[in-house]
Write a protein that holds these residues in place. Structure first.
Motif, short mmCIF file in Angstrom:
data_model
loop_
_atom_site.label_atom_id
_atom_site.label_comp_id
_atom_site.label_asym_id
_atom_site.label_seq_id
_atom_site.Cartn_x
_atom_site.Cartn_y
_atom_site.Cartn_z
N TYR A 170 -4.83 9.04 -0.82
CA TYR A 170 -3.54 8.43 -0.54
C TYR A 170 -2.56 8.81 -1.64
CZ TYR A 170 -6.22 5.62 2.71
OH TYR A 170 -7.04 5.23 3.73
N ALA A 175 -0.33 2.75 -3.44
CA ALA A 175 -1.69 3.28 -3.31
C ALA A 175 -1.77 4.73 -3.72
CB ALA A 175 -2.17 3.13 -1.87
N LEU A 226 0.82 -1.20 0.00
CA LEU A 226 0.00 0.00 0.00
C LEU A 226 0.86 1.25 0.00
CD1 LEU A 226 -2.95 1.16 0.39
CD2 LEU A 226 -2.41 1.20 2.81
#
Length: 153
Positions: free
Chosen positions: A110, A78, A74
């Motif tokens: 994000y 992300a 992530l």
């Protein structure tokens, strides 16, 4: 002293014990004053106190649960890619364009990849706060050692 915010839940985890409990978190000026077991917060409440009833949600006081296995992926993949930015102003241009091109006004944003070694200094929270975006904005640097966030994050 009255609280600014009280968060209540049936599933509070404070890290002291190994189980969740029904309780509340008392916050004043952004600082946790106390975590109580049960919903006995009446002495902290006045007409200006905001009570957030997350009764059926899992709540952890004062920490971010990073104990999941996809966070490494992530943090590198992300959201918005800021890896080509040379400074915070270039990163802000990308974030502003994203906000303008999307219809939501409070969803998390994000971003990843900005390089502290390229930027002259760590970016200030105020740069993101000045966007007046109602949702959280979180941008993790390429070394995954610093997170640039707005106050909502």
């Amino acid at each position: 002293m009255f609280a600014d915010v009280i968060i209540r839940s049936k599933y509070i985890f404070d890290g002291i014990g190994d189980k969740t409990f029904k309780g509340c978190i008392v916050i004043k000026a952004g600082t946790i004053l106390n975590v109580y077991q049960d919903w006995d917060y009446g002495n902290w409440v006045n007409e200006n106190t905001q009570i957030l009833a997350y009764d059926d949600s899992f709540v952890m006081s004062g920490i971010h649960d990073d104990h999941v296995f996809f966070t490494g992926y992530l943090s590198q993949n992300a959201g918005l890619d800021l890896s080509e930015t040379a400074d915070p102003s270039e990163a802000l241009e990308i974030i502003i364009k994203f906000i303008k091109n999307n219809s939501f006004s409070d969803k998390p944003i994000y971003a990843h990849g900005w390089d502290q070694s390229k930027w002259s200094k760590k970016p200030a929270v105020s740069l993101l706060d000045d966007l007046n975006y109602q949702g959280p904005i979180c941008a993790i640097d390429s070394g995954r050692s610093y997170c640039w966030m707005n106050s909502n994050a």
